[in-house]
Scaffold this active site. Sequence first.
Site, PDB file in Angstrom:
ATOM      1  CB  THR A  26      -0.457   1.164  11.990  1.00  0.00           C
ATOM      2  OG1 THR A  26      -0.277   2.460  11.450  1.00  0.00           O
ATOM      3  CG2 THR A  26      -1.236   1.261  13.292  1.00  0.00           C
ATOM      4  CD  GLN A  98       4.018   7.159   7.529  1.00  0.00           C
ATOM      5  OE1 GLN A  98       3.339   6.652   8.425  1.00  0.00           O
ATOM      6  NE2 GLN A  98       3.738   6.987   6.246  1.00  0.00           N
ATOM      7  CG  HIS A 181       1.235   9.110   6.697  1.00  0.00           C
ATOM      8  ND1 HIS A 181       0.627   8.954   5.473  1.00  0.00           N
ATOM      9  CD2 HIS A 181       0.785   8.076   7.470  1.00  0.00           C
ATOM     10  CE1 HIS A 181      -0.166   7.885   5.508  1.00  0.00           C
ATOM     11  NE2 HIS A 181      -0.079   7.343   6.714  1.00  0.00           N
ATOM     12  CG  ASN A 184      -2.549   5.259   3.208  1.00  0.00           C
ATOM     13  OD1 ASN A 184      -2.720   5.104   1.999  1.00  0.00           O
ATOM     14  ND2 ASN A 184      -1.629   4.596   3.890  1.00  0.00           N
ATOM     15  CE1 TYR A 186      -5.238   7.811   9.149  1.00  0.00           C
ATOM     16  CE2 TYR A 186      -3.644   7.049   7.541  1.00  0.00           C
ATOM     17  CZ  TYR A 186      -4.586   6.783   8.527  1.00  0.00           C
ATOM     18  OH  TYR A 186      -4.877   5.481   8.871  1.00  0.00           O
ATOM     19  NE  ARG A 233       3.705   4.546   2.205  1.00  0.00           N
ATOM     20  CZ  ARG A 233       3.018   3.493   2.639  1.00  0.00           C
ATOM     21  NH1 ARG A 233       2.142   3.607   3.615  1.00  0.00           N
ATOM     22  NH2 ARG A 233       3.198   2.300   2.107  1.00  0.00           N
ATOM     23  CG  ASN A 241      -8.355   5.984   6.741  1.00  0.00           C
ATOM     24  OD1 ASN A 241      -9.004   5.338   7.551  1.00  0.00           O
ATOM     25  ND2 ASN A 241      -7.042   5.918   6.667  1.00  0.00           N
ATOM     26  N   GLY A 329       5.400  -4.204   2.850  1.00  0.00           N
ATOM     27  CA  GLY A 329       4.706  -4.091   4.119  1.00  0.00           C
ATOM     28  C   GLY A 329       4.513  -5.439   4.785  1.00  0.00           C
TER      29      GLY A 329
HETATM   30  C1  8OZ Z   1      -3.493   0.459   9.250  1.00  0.00           C
HETATM   31  C2  8OZ Z   1      -4.102   0.671  10.459  1.00  0.00           C
HETATM   32  C3  8OZ Z   1      -4.029   1.918  11.041  1.00  0.00           C
HETATM   33  C4  8OZ Z   1      -3.338   2.939  10.422  1.00  0.00           C
HETATM   34  C5  8OZ Z   1      -2.039   4.008   7.093  1.00  0.00           C
HETATM   35  C6  8OZ Z   1      -1.189   4.621   9.235  1.00  0.00           C
HETATM   36  O1  8OZ Z   1      -2.872   3.393   6.430  1.00  0.00           O
HETATM   37  C7  8OZ Z   1      -1.970   3.809   8.547  1.00  0.00           C
HETATM   38  C8  8OZ Z   1      -2.721   2.718   9.202  1.00  0.00           C
HETATM   39  C9  8OZ Z   1      -2.801   1.469   8.626  1.00  0.00           C
HETATM   40  O2  8OZ Z   1      -1.257   4.802   6.568  1.00  0.00           O
END
Ligand code: 8OZ
Length: 371
Positions: A26, A98, A181, A184, A186, A233, A241, A329
């Site tokens: 990101t 992604q 994705h 993480n 989401y 992924r 998060n 990364g």
């Molecule tokens: C860092 C900042 C904002 C989003 C992820 C898409 O962790 C992100 C993300 C990473 O997968």
Amino acid sequence: MTTTLFSPLQAGDLHLHNRVAMAPLTRNRSPNAVPRDITATYYAQRASAGLLITEGTAIDPFAQGYADVPGLYGTEQLDGWKKVTDAVHARGGKIVTQLWHVGRISHVDLLPEGLPPVAPSAVQANTRTYVIDQATGKAGFVPVSAPRALQAKELPVIVHSFVQAARSAVETAGFDGVEIHAANGYLLDQFMKDGANQRTDDYGGSIENRARLLLEVTRAIADAIGAGKVGIRLSPVTPANDIVDSHPQPLFDYVARQLAPLGLAYIHVIEGATGGPREVEGRPFNYAQFKDSYRMAGGKGAWMVNNGYDADMAAHAVASGHADMVAFGKLYIANPDLVERLREKAPLNPWDQHTFYGGGEHGYTDYPKLA
Ligand code: 8OZ
């Protein structure tokens, strides 16, 4: 002959020149969700990677969770991405995008009509997102907004939205494929993990139910664009998060067995805490067992690993068979010619974390190549 990071690899339909991937990163440099010309420069500079994976890209306006991240749902966005894929292909590179839906990790200021973020359940995450104050232009992190629970009848709309974005990515924007994705914390990870999913319908409760949305999305995308163009992924134990699952091993072994027959290009695994320690306290996980679950069920996709790999660890991972590919990364932010530097054992540029999120060319396209 031993396999090295520089051995070619066939991953589904993707013929890759080497086993070094640029991880999705990101960067918050796409105002109005449209990739700019500097984005094409940035990815093209890194085209010697075996595979470039773009930053997370919103599949629709409700999938947006951070300021200035790009999208895949508008004509201008797709035109912007076409410039990126053309620039990468002109340099002989391969690039997938992604597909991202943030679920509950968003803020009312980022969503249409100020509506709340959507989630499996109305459980707010204890985390922050990145917004830019439109009046002052000042950027900063703020707590995410309280989400609302999606109704079961809305889930086919989410699946459709993923499929639409995948089709647009390949047919209009010129990508070689897509990465789903599902990591993480989401949306798809929120459905999978019982720390965020408290549903009592067919999408909550048992492992089979919690994995259902992920598998529906993946199968539908594979049907639409061809499984050999699709990667996914996953992050079994990351605390990113505010996500957690009480029993990640059986959950992810099940997901691996279900993904195996689909014929995907690759499985991309974040080992440990995203961008942090490779071991997470209180969250043991057996990655070899996870991979065996996939292979023993017939999975043929490339096994891509990520998180904190340096040159030696990456070489060992590929030589030992722990992985087929390694995604980098932060090293890729700072080293556009990472493949050449790894091959020549040249020194690596350090990264500047102050320029990771937001801004322009500085910290984006101005990291030097080897002389
Ligand atoms: C860092 C900042 C904002 C989003 C992820 C898409 O962790 C992100 C993300 C990473 O997968």
